[in-house]
Design an enzyme around this catalytic site. Sequence first.
Site, short mmCIF file in Angstrom:
data_model
loop_
_atom_site.label_atom_id
_atom_site.label_comp_id
_atom_site.label_asym_id
_atom_site.label_seq_id
_atom_site.Cartn_x
_atom_site.Cartn_y
_atom_site.Cartn_z
N ALA A 145 0.76 -1.17 0.08
CA ALA A 145 -0.07 -0.03 0.09
C ALA A 145 0.88 1.32 -0.03
O ALA A 145 0.16 2.47 -0.05
CB ALA A 145 -1.09 -0.03 1.23
N ALA A 146 2.29 0.87 -0.16
CA ALA A 146 2.88 2.46 -0.05
C ALA A 146 2.50 3.18 -1.20
O ALA A 146 2.47 4.56 -1.08
CB ALA A 146 4.48 2.06 -0.04
N GLY A 147 2.33 2.55 -2.32
CA GLY A 147 2.03 3.26 -3.68
C GLY A 147 0.47 3.96 -3.55
O GLY A 147 0.31 5.09 -4.21
N ASP A 148 -0.32 3.38 -2.66
CA ASP A 148 -1.52 3.94 -2.39
C ASP A 148 -1.62 5.14 -1.74
O ASP A 148 -2.26 6.22 -1.98
CB ASP A 148 -2.56 2.66 -1.94
CG ASP A 148 -2.71 1.73 -3.03
OD1 ASP A 148 -2.48 1.71 -4.05
OD2 ASP A 148 -2.73 0.44 -2.20
O1 RIB Z 1 -1.80 -1.96 -3.28
C1 RIB Z 1 -2.08 -2.74 -2.12
C2 RIB Z 1 -3.30 -3.29 -2.17
O2 RIB Z 1 -3.30 -4.32 -3.26
C3 RIB Z 1 -3.90 -4.20 -1.35
O3 RIB Z 1 -4.14 -3.57 -0.17
C4 RIB Z 1 -4.52 -5.46 -1.74
O4 RIB Z 1 -5.71 -5.24 -1.36
C5 RIB Z 1 -4.10 -5.08 -3.29
O5 RIB Z 1 -5.20 -4.64 -3.88
#
Ligand code: RIB
Length: 314
Positions: free
Chosen positions: A251-254
């Site tokens: 999730a770092a990119g998110d």
């Molecule tokens: O970018 C991370 C996410 O990728 C995770 O939370 C997982 O659910 C996938 O969708």
Amino acid sequence: MKSAKIVVVGSSNMDMVVKTDHIPVPGETVLSGSFFMNAGGKGANQAVAVARLGGEVVFISKLGNDLFGKQFSQLFSNEGIDITHLRFDDERPSGVALITVDKAGENSIVVASGANAHLKDEDIASALKEIETAGIVLLQLEIPLLTVQHVVAYAAGKGVKVILNPAPAAALPADMLSQVDILTPNKTEAAMIAGMDVTDIDSAGRAALAICSMGVKNVVVTMGPLGAVICDGKKISLVRAREVETVDTTAAGDVFNGALAVALSEGRDLEAAVGFACEAAAISVTRLGAQSSIPHRNELVAVQLNLASINPAN
Ligand code: RIB
């Protein structure tokens, strides 16, 4: 200062995470991992990042009409996310991601998309007013590409800034690229879109230039601990990330994308917004999990911009 509203359109998953020494190869069983479960999904992670970092956010997503779906909608609402346009699917389950994290913090992920794969244009219809009155629309690729194309075209047609995080990697139609204001691939995604190897900062700069020549206005290639390369089609610069102890990169990119949207919605320029996003992502990799790792605004007090110009011809 009043920031512009951010609409996030994307996936929600329940992440089933096993932290272990190494990621198994096919046929291998690895013993002595530890398990935990937390909410994830690229869209949901980005929406939660926007909310925790102080942005006003509307989240459009499709959940199963099941236990996880109910939990997600409660969690989003507790975060202060506008959930008016969440949709529930009676026939498919909520998305689930099976994640293995190794001791270096790297991960491997398998997603069972469930309801996410059925977020269609008709599910977005009631939210078009939100999209056209937003400052920024932020999308990823864990929902059908046709739906992404529909939202990008609608938002761009209304003059709304579009940020597309092309994750997971997929081939993207040329007409959609020309409607994107900021594309935010990681190095693997940048390599796939540009059709060239991306191994370091200079090659990331070359790929970013190539992607701009396909019609994207700005490209930001995220390079993990090295920071992010920014290109507007002419100038290329590098924003360096702060060095941290990595626990889990999930999730770092998110977090980066959510933070980028927040900083832009507050009127920062792209370089300053990327600096803010690098810092938020750096904090997230020091913690385990997806939404469990997303920082709050008060954790990002003074972000020092560490900027360098780069010449990809070198
Ligand atoms: O970018 C991370 C996410 O990728 C995770 O939370 C997982 O659910 C996938 O969708």
